[in-house]
Motif scaffolding. Structure first.
Motif, PDB file in Angstrom:
ATOM      1  N   UNK A 156       9.874   4.409   3.618  1.00 62.31           N
ATOM      2  CA  UNK A 156      10.588   5.611   3.063  1.00 62.31           C
ATOM      3  C   UNK A 156      11.182   6.542   4.370  1.00 62.31           C
ATOM      4  N   UNK A 157      10.014   6.817   5.247  1.00 60.88           N
ATOM      5  CA  UNK A 157      10.597   7.550   6.469  1.00 60.88           C
ATOM      6  C   UNK A 157      11.417   7.002   7.375  1.00 60.88           C
ATOM      7  N   UNK A 158      11.114   5.368   7.722  1.00 57.72           N
ATOM      8  CA  UNK A 158      12.046   4.740   8.517  1.00 57.72           C
ATOM      9  C   UNK A 158      13.460   4.385   7.910  1.00 57.72           C
ATOM     10  N   UNK A 159      13.354   3.881   6.763  1.00 55.27           N
ATOM     11  CA  UNK A 159      14.682   3.391   6.333  1.00 55.27           C
ATOM     12  C   UNK A 159      15.231   4.149   4.930  1.00 55.27           C
ATOM     13  N   UNK A 160      14.750   5.430   4.848  1.00 57.42           N
ATOM     14  CA  UNK A 160      15.045   6.220   3.756  1.00 57.42           C
ATOM     15  C   UNK A 160      16.713   6.240   3.139  1.00 57.42           C
ATOM     16  N   UNK A 161      17.447   6.597   4.125  1.00 58.59           N
ATOM     17  CA  UNK A 161      18.742   6.727   3.969  1.00 58.59           C
ATOM     18  C   UNK A 161      19.592   5.520   4.075  1.00 58.59           C
ATOM     19  N   UNK A 162      19.054   4.328   4.447  1.00 61.00           N
ATOM     20  CA  UNK A 162      19.798   3.291   5.148  1.00 61.00           C
ATOM     21  C   UNK A 162      20.007   2.220   3.911  1.00 61.00           C
ATOM     22  N   UNK A 163      20.985   1.344   4.018  1.00 63.13           N
ATOM     23  CA  UNK A 163      21.339   0.366   3.254  1.00 63.13           C
ATOM     24  C   UNK A 163      20.634  -0.874   3.891  1.00 63.13           C
ATOM     25  N   UNK A 164      20.362  -2.070   3.150  1.00 61.69           N
ATOM     26  CA  UNK A 164      19.817  -3.291   3.739  1.00 61.69           C
ATOM     27  C   UNK A 164      20.441  -3.629   4.929  1.00 61.69           C
ATOM     28  N   UNK A 165      21.781  -3.551   4.967  1.00 59.54           N
ATOM     29  CA  UNK A 165      22.426  -4.228   6.097  1.00 59.54           C
ATOM     30  C   UNK A 165      22.133  -3.272   7.431  1.00 59.54           C
ATOM     31  N   UNK A 166      22.120  -2.009   7.068  1.00 55.26           N
ATOM     32  CA  UNK A 166      21.957  -1.067   8.158  1.00 55.26           C
ATOM     33  C   UNK A 166      20.285  -1.211   8.806  1.00 55.26           C
ATOM     34  N   UNK A 167      19.371  -1.451   7.828  1.00 53.46           N
ATOM     35  CA  UNK A 167      18.017  -1.712   8.211  1.00 53.46           C
ATOM     36  C   UNK A 167      17.819  -3.074   8.908  1.00 53.46           C
TER      37      UNK A 167
ATOM     38  N   UNK B  34       1.033  -1.237   0.007  1.00 49.27           N
ATOM     39  CA  UNK B  34      -0.061  -0.134  -0.056  1.00 49.27           C
ATOM     40  C   UNK B  34       1.050   1.209  -0.127  1.00 49.27           C
ATOM     41  N   UNK B  35       0.320   2.327  -0.443  1.00 45.19           N
ATOM     42  CA  UNK B  35       1.108   3.655  -0.692  1.00 45.19           C
ATOM     43  C   UNK B  35       1.654   3.973   0.825  1.00 45.19           C
ATOM     44  N   UNK B  36       0.794   3.998   1.838  1.00 42.46           N
ATOM     45  CA  UNK B  36       1.235   4.229   3.162  1.00 42.46           C
ATOM     46  C   UNK B  36       2.388   3.309   3.568  1.00 42.46           C
ATOM     47  N   UNK B  37       2.384   2.179   3.215  1.00 44.76           N
ATOM     48  CA  UNK B  37       3.348   1.373   3.791  1.00 44.76           C
ATOM     49  C   UNK B  37       4.569   1.895   3.173  1.00 44.76           C
ATOM     50  N   UNK B  38       4.723   2.449   1.774  1.00 47.17           N
ATOM     51  CA  UNK B  38       5.835   2.848   1.081  1.00 47.17           C
ATOM     52  C   UNK B  38       6.154   4.154   2.006  1.00 47.17           C
ATOM     53  N   UNK B  39       5.473   4.865   2.410  1.00 48.87           N
ATOM     54  CA  UNK B  39       5.700   6.212   2.878  1.00 48.87           C
ATOM     55  C   UNK B  39       6.406   5.798   4.203  1.00 48.87           C
ATOM     56  N   UNK B  40       5.871   5.181   4.941  1.00 45.68           N
ATOM     57  CA  UNK B  40       6.556   4.533   6.315  1.00 45.68           C
ATOM     58  C   UNK B  40       7.850   4.119   6.131  1.00 45.68           C
TER      59      UNK B  40
END
Length: 92
Positions: A46-57, A38-44
């Motif tokens: 993006x807010x939470x993991x926006x600048x992170x790499x996969x290993x950082x997440x 869902x779009x809300x999930x996408x924005x959430x």
């Protein structure tokens, strides 16, 4: 019906970055439909993991789980301490 729980590996950091989606010329509804979210999930994400790499997440989620485990241990020990104080006073 139970809600789906997506994992950090499911939310690719490249999809969480707005520049990657706009760089490909795709709109957010197209990206979310392709990911099956869902779009809300996408924005959430993006807010939470926006600048992170996969290993950082993954590391973030690991630390959150450890933090929850330690909080539970502290609450258990606090409860034990209160019970022992009351027993020592003879109020049982």
């Amino acid at each position: 019906m139970p809600q789906k729980r997506y994992r950090p590996r499911r939310s690719s950091p490249s999809c969480a970055r707005p520049t990657s989606c706009s760089g490909e010329g795709k709109k957010v509804p197209e990206v979310t439909k392709a990911l099956g979210i869902h779009e809300v999930t996408y924005y959430r994400w993006r807010r939470e993991y926006g600048g992170m790499s996969l290993s950082q997440a993954r590391r973030l989620k690991e630390l959150e789980r450890e933090n929850a485990r330690l909080r539970q241990a502290i609450s258990d020990l606090t409860l034990d301490k209160l019970i022992l104080k009351e027993a020592a006073r003879g109020n049982f």
